[in-house]
Design a protein around this motif. Structure first.
Motif, PDB file in Angstrom:
ATOM      1  N   ASN A  28      -1.459   8.046   2.299  1.00 49.82           N
ATOM      2  CA  ASN A  28      -2.616   7.974   3.180  1.00 49.82           C
ATOM      3  C   ASN A  28      -3.479   6.798   2.740  1.00 49.82           C
ATOM      4  O   ASN A  28      -3.228   6.174   1.714  1.00 49.82           O
ATOM      5  N   PHE A  29      -4.475   6.477   3.534  1.00 51.22           N
ATOM      6  CA  PHE A  29      -5.296   5.304   3.262  1.00 51.22           C
ATOM      7  C   PHE A  29      -6.024   5.407   1.930  1.00 51.22           C
ATOM      8  O   PHE A  29      -6.104   4.434   1.186  1.00 51.22           O
ATOM      9  N   ASN A  30      -6.561   6.576   1.613  1.00 49.32           N
ATOM     10  CA  ASN A  30      -7.294   6.734   0.360  1.00 49.32           C
ATOM     11  C   ASN A  30      -6.398   6.498  -0.839  1.00 49.32           C
ATOM     12  O   ASN A  30      -6.779   5.798  -1.780  1.00 49.32           O
ATOM     13  N   LYS A  40     -10.116  -0.089   1.754  1.00 48.11           N
ATOM     14  CA  LYS A  40      -9.679   0.635   2.954  1.00 48.11           C
ATOM     15  C   LYS A  40      -9.913  -0.216   4.190  1.00 48.11           C
ATOM     16  O   LYS A  40      -9.134  -0.156   5.133  1.00 48.11           O
ATOM     17  N   ALA A  41     -10.957  -1.023   4.173  1.00 45.44           N
ATOM     18  CA  ALA A  41     -11.227  -1.901   5.314  1.00 45.44           C
ATOM     19  C   ALA A  41     -10.052  -2.853   5.539  1.00 45.44           C
ATOM     20  O   ALA A  41      -9.626  -3.063   6.676  1.00 45.44           O
ATOM     21  N   LEU A  43      -6.924  -2.364   4.625  1.00 47.32           N
ATOM     22  CA  LEU A  43      -5.777  -1.567   5.064  1.00 47.32           C
ATOM     23  C   LEU A  43      -5.892  -1.214   6.550  1.00 47.32           C
ATOM     24  O   LEU A  43      -4.895  -1.225   7.262  1.00 47.32           O
ATOM     25  N   TYR A  44      -7.086  -0.887   6.993  1.00 39.22           N
ATOM     26  CA  TYR A  44      -7.281  -0.519   8.399  1.00 39.22           C
ATOM     27  C   TYR A  44      -7.228  -1.723   9.334  1.00 39.22           C
ATOM     28  O   TYR A  44      -6.749  -1.608  10.458  1.00 39.22           O
ATOM     29  N   THR A  45      -7.720  -2.867   8.904  1.00 35.02           N
ATOM     30  CA  THR A  45      -7.779  -4.018   9.818  1.00 35.02           C
ATOM     31  C   THR A  45      -6.474  -4.776   9.933  1.00 35.02           C
ATOM     32  O   THR A  45      -6.252  -5.454  10.930  1.00 35.02           O
ATOM     33  N   ARG A  50      -1.545  -1.014   8.531  1.00 32.92           N
ATOM     34  CA  ARG A  50      -2.077   0.242   9.075  1.00 32.92           C
ATOM     35  C   ARG A  50      -0.972   1.095   9.699  1.00 32.92           C
ATOM     36  O   ARG A  50      -0.884   2.302   9.444  1.00 32.92           O
ATOM     37  N   ASN A  51      -0.125   0.458  10.491  1.00 34.59           N
ATOM     38  CA  ASN A  51       0.971   1.197  11.122  1.00 34.59           C
ATOM     39  C   ASN A  51       1.917   1.794  10.093  1.00 34.59           C
ATOM     40  O   ASN A  51       2.383   2.919  10.251  1.00 34.59           O
ATOM     41  N   GLU A  54       0.256   4.820   8.537  1.00 31.17           N
ATOM     42  CA  GLU A  54       0.206   5.927   9.499  1.00 31.17           C
ATOM     43  C   GLU A  54       1.574   6.545   9.704  1.00 31.17           C
ATOM     44  O   GLU A  54       1.688   7.745   9.933  1.00 31.17           O
TER      45      GLU A  54
END
Length: 63
Positions: A28-30, A40-41, A43-45, A50-51, A54
């Motif tokens: 997971n992201f954390n 995390k920013a 990883l999300y951007t 991100r895919n 997920e």
């Protein structure tokens, strides 16, 4: 220079993700952020990263 830094971050992500998969840890992201030291920013951007997080599983090494 920026591309070198991004390449370094992607390599770190790939290594962490492979290690988590090998140990059958929950992805997971954390957890990825904590183990890799990436924010995390970031990883999300980054949509490709991100895919992959997920999905929770990587069958082909990150290029």
């Amino acid at each position: 220079m920026l591309l070198d830094a991004i390449s370094k971050y992607i390599k770190a992500f790939s290594q962490v993700l492979q290690r988590l998969i090998k140990t059958k840890a929950k992805i997971n992201f954390n957890r990825v952020a904590k183990v890799s030291g990436l924010s995390k920013a970031f990883l999300y951007t980054n949509l490709e990263i991100r895919n992959r997080i997920e999905e929770g599983y990587v069958s082909v090494p990150f290029q």
